[in-house]
Design a protein around this motif. Structure first.
Motif, mmCIF file in Angstrom:
data_model
loop_
_atom_site.group_PDB
_atom_site.id
_atom_site.type_symbol
_atom_site.label_atom_id
_atom_site.label_comp_id
_atom_site.label_asym_id
_atom_site.label_seq_id
_atom_site.Cartn_x
_atom_site.Cartn_y
_atom_site.Cartn_z
ATOM 1 N N UNK A 38 -10.743 -4.471 19.643
ATOM 2 C CA UNK A 38 -11.383 -5.303 18.622
ATOM 3 C C UNK A 38 -10.565 -5.342 17.338
ATOM 4 N N UNK A 39 -9.342 -4.796 17.374
ATOM 5 C CA UNK A 39 -8.531 -4.706 16.155
ATOM 6 C C UNK A 39 -7.110 -5.212 16.392
ATOM 7 N N UNK A 40 -6.487 -5.581 15.284
ATOM 8 C CA UNK A 40 -5.106 -6.040 15.299
ATOM 9 C C UNK A 40 -4.175 -4.878 14.965
ATOM 10 N N UNK A 41 -2.965 -4.929 15.490
ATOM 11 C CA UNK A 41 -1.985 -3.885 15.213
ATOM 12 C C UNK A 41 -1.413 -4.045 13.806
ATOM 13 N N UNK A 42 -1.162 -2.914 13.161
ATOM 14 C CA UNK A 42 -0.599 -2.917 11.816
ATOM 15 C C UNK A 42 0.439 -1.814 11.697
ATOM 16 N N UNK A 43 1.347 -1.973 10.762
ATOM 17 C CA UNK A 43 2.395 -0.977 10.550
ATOM 18 C C UNK A 43 2.847 -1.014 9.101
ATOM 19 N N UNK A 44 3.572 0.014 8.692
ATOM 20 C CA UNK A 44 4.250 0.029 7.407
ATOM 21 C C UNK A 44 5.711 -0.325 7.617
ATOM 22 N N UNK A 45 6.342 -0.866 6.579
ATOM 23 C CA UNK A 45 7.711 -1.362 6.686
ATOM 24 C C UNK A 45 8.498 -0.913 5.454
ATOM 25 N N UNK A 46 9.626 -0.229 5.667
ATOM 26 C CA UNK A 46 10.465 0.223 4.551
ATOM 27 C C UNK A 46 11.852 -0.419 4.575
ATOM 28 N N UNK A 47 11.976 -1.608 5.160
ATOM 29 C CA UNK A 47 13.282 -2.242 5.240
ATOM 30 C C UNK A 47 13.744 -2.732 3.868
ATOM 31 N N UNK A 48 15.045 -2.894 3.723
ATOM 32 C CA UNK A 48 15.620 -3.336 2.447
ATOM 33 C C UNK A 48 15.167 -4.735 2.071
ATOM 34 N N UNK A 49 15.077 -5.639 3.050
ATOM 35 C CA UNK A 49 14.686 -7.010 2.734
ATOM 36 C C UNK A 49 13.276 -7.055 2.144
ATOM 37 N N UNK A 50 12.340 -6.340 2.768
ATOM 38 C CA UNK A 50 10.972 -6.324 2.243
ATOM 39 C C UNK A 50 10.941 -5.704 0.851
ATOM 40 N N UNK A 51 11.688 -4.622 0.670
ATOM 41 C CA UNK A 51 11.712 -3.968 -0.646
ATOM 42 C C UNK A 51 12.167 -4.926 -1.739
ATOM 43 N N UNK A 52 13.143 -5.766 -1.425
ATOM 44 C CA UNK A 52 13.731 -6.633 -2.442
ATOM 45 C C UNK A 52 13.028 -7.979 -2.588
ATOM 46 N N UNK A 53 12.080 -8.286 -1.703
ATOM 47 C CA UNK A 53 11.256 -9.477 -1.940
ATOM 48 C C UNK A 53 9.860 -9.109 -2.435
ATOM 49 N N UNK A 54 9.494 -7.809 -2.347
ATOM 50 C CA UNK A 54 8.191 -7.364 -2.830
ATOM 51 C C UNK A 54 8.309 -6.591 -4.141
ATOM 52 N N UNK A 55 9.437 -5.929 -4.355
ATOM 53 C CA UNK A 55 9.584 -5.077 -5.527
ATOM 54 C C UNK A 55 8.904 -3.739 -5.342
ATOM 55 N N UNK A 56 8.727 -3.277 -4.086
ATOM 56 C CA UNK A 56 8.080 -1.997 -3.790
ATOM 57 C C UNK A 56 8.795 -1.327 -2.625
ATOM 58 N N UNK A 57 8.742 0.005 -2.595
ATOM 59 C CA UNK A 57 9.415 0.770 -1.534
ATOM 60 C C UNK A 57 8.899 0.434 -0.130
ATOM 61 N N UNK A 58 7.633 0.030 -0.029
ATOM 62 C CA UNK A 58 7.009 -0.100 1.286
ATOM 63 C C UNK A 58 5.930 -1.174 1.222
ATOM 64 N N UNK A 59 5.731 -1.854 2.362
ATOM 65 C CA UNK A 59 4.656 -2.832 2.488
ATOM 66 C C UNK A 59 3.979 -2.625 3.839
ATOM 67 N N UNK A 60 2.708 -2.996 3.930
ATOM 68 C CA UNK A 60 1.982 -2.972 5.199
ATOM 69 C C UNK A 60 1.872 -4.375 5.765
ATOM 70 N N UNK A 61 2.005 -4.478 7.087
ATOM 71 C CA UNK A 61 1.881 -5.769 7.778
ATOM 72 C C UNK A 61 0.846 -5.656 8.890
ATOM 73 N N UNK A 62 0.041 -6.692 9.046
ATOM 74 C CA UNK A 62 -0.863 -6.826 10.183
ATOM 75 C C UNK A 62 -0.447 -8.078 10.944
ATOM 76 N N UNK A 63 -0.145 -7.915 12.231
ATOM 77 C CA UNK A 63 0.284 -9.059 13.040
ATOM 78 C C UNK A 63 -0.923 -9.723 13.678
ATOM 79 N N UNK A 64 -1.079 -11.016 13.449
ATOM 80 C CA UNK A 64 -2.221 -11.765 13.982
ATOM 81 C C UNK A 64 -1.734 -13.121 14.484
ATOM 82 N N UNK A 65 -2.468 -13.744 15.405
ATOM 83 C CA UNK A 65 -2.102 -15.097 15.843
ATOM 84 C C UNK A 65 -2.402 -16.112 14.735
ATOM 85 N N UNK A 66 -1.588 -17.135 14.644
ATOM 86 C CA UNK A 66 -1.884 -18.215 13.698
ATOM 87 C C UNK A 66 -3.246 -18.827 13.985
ATOM 88 N N UNK A 67 -3.645 -18.825 15.263
ATOM 89 C CA UNK A 67 -4.929 -19.420 15.641
ATOM 90 C C UNK A 67 -6.124 -18.642 15.098
#
Length: 364
Positions: A223-252
């Motif tokens: 009943x839940x979607x998968x989620x993770x934390x991300x510490x990649x350089x690209x995310x850091x430099x487009x968010x301005x933070x060491x880490x971001x969380x992502x939840x993967x969901x269908x566009x639908x």
């Protein structure tokens, strides 16, 4: 007085500035703010802000400039203006009017995550920043501060305003955490995602209420979607933070409908690399979506700092933080090893404790 100059850039390079700081003031203390405003203007669970010493301001390197390269966002009750890159959406920090400062003579809080490698490591020869505390954690019960109680051998203390504080409102007055579940017109429970200004707002459906292939649904907790934390350089430099969380969901699963080109409300799109699309709110700067055209299929990643779940900011009734997973940890380790290694250990331990046998078998 001896001083040191430190340079910072966002991902696209449109924002490029330096700060010159007295050596005696280094390392600059960095607080991780968990308030709802920081979460919903960044899309991350916390910002990484270093207050600059009195009189120190960012100096922009031409052709970059504060007015020409950034968008400023200041909401009705704010004591600061938040600045983010007009092109890639990266937050660079705030000019702050509290403690007697004025618009003509503000203090500055700078996003330390935009500066180069090797500047955060405790005790390193080039250390310029030190993660010192979690701030406003009562605005985020069961939040990221649980996943990072320590950095290296140091415990990160938690700071919250005292009762009757006239500047910081009590966490119970936070208007961004709903107290009840939201439902669609057919009575099905949905999860709201919304940036601070409200220019981007949509709901996410449960897996059972979606059609098509559910590759992003948890196998253990369907009943839940998968989620993770991300510490990649690209995310850091487009968010301005060491880490971001992502939840993967269908566009639908999203309402209103979001196109494959990620068009919705006040979104602006930035292509960070070939075939990789990232979007942010053009008004308040919040990171919203990530999509890799080569690997995402019909799915999209949603920045979890925008989720408005009644159970708390980690949205555990909706998301499965499976195995305490962090993607691209090697990037984080190269950038700030103490932070990333501590997060890897604590996040994994939290997940092992949280996802007990009873929960996996559906008794949560």
């Amino acid at each position: 007085m001896a001083s040191r100059t430190l340079a910072a850039k966002c991902h696209c390079g449109a924002v490029h500035f330096s700060i010159t700081v007295p050596v005696a003031a280094l390392p600059l203390g960095v607080h991780l703010c968990h308030c709802s405003v920081c979460r919903t203007t960044h899309g991350t669970y916390t910002c990484f802000h270093a207050p600059l010493p009195a009189g120190v301001r960012p100096v922009f390197v031409a052709p970059s400039s504060l007015a020409g390269s950034t968008t400023g966002y200041r909401h009705a009750t704010a004591a600061c203006t938040r600045y983010f890159c007009k092109t890639c959406g990266c937050h660079i920090g705030d000019d702050d009017y509290e403690e007697g400062k004025t618009i003509d003579n503000p203090g500055w809080r700078i996003a330390s995550s935009l500066f180069g490698r090797g500047l955060h490591g405790d005790g390193s020869p080039g250390q310029a920043f030190m993660l010192r505390s979690h701030a406003l954690t009562k605005s985020a019960p069961s939040g990221f501060h649980e996943w990072l109680p320590t950095v290296g051998s140091r415990t990160l203390p938690k700071w919250n305003p005292k009762p009757r504080d006239t500047f910081y409102p009590p966490a119970t007055d936070d208007p961004y955490e709903p107290t009840e579940a939201e439902h669609d017109a057919d009575g099905r429970e949905v999860l709201r995602a919304e940036c601070h200004c409200g220019g981007v707002s949509f709901t996410i459906a449960r897996p059972a209420d979606c059609t098509g292939e559910m590759t992003s649904r948890s196998a253990e907790l369907p009943d839940r979607w998968l989620a993770c934390l991300d510490t990649c350089d690209d995310c850091r430099l487009v968010d301005g933070a060491h880490v971001i969380g992502w939840a993967e969901v269908p566009l639908s699963s999203l309402v209103p409908r979001v196109t494959a080109d990620l068009e919705l409300g006040t979104l602006k799109c930035y292509q960070s690399s070939k075939g990789v699309m990232r979007t942010f709110c053009g008004v308040c700067g919040a990171t919203v979506f990530f999509r890799n055209l080569a690997t995402s299929g019909n799915n999209v990643d949603v920045a979890t700092g925008l989720l408005r779940a009644p159970e708390g900011v980690t949205a555990q009734r909706w998301l499965h933080w499976r195995h305490g997973r962090i993607v691209y940890p090697e990037s984080g380790q190269k950038y700030h090893a103490d932070f990333t290694n501590s997060l890897l250990q604590s996040f994994k331990a939290w997940a092992a404790k949280t996802y007990s046998e009873d929960e996996v078998t559906g008794h949560l």
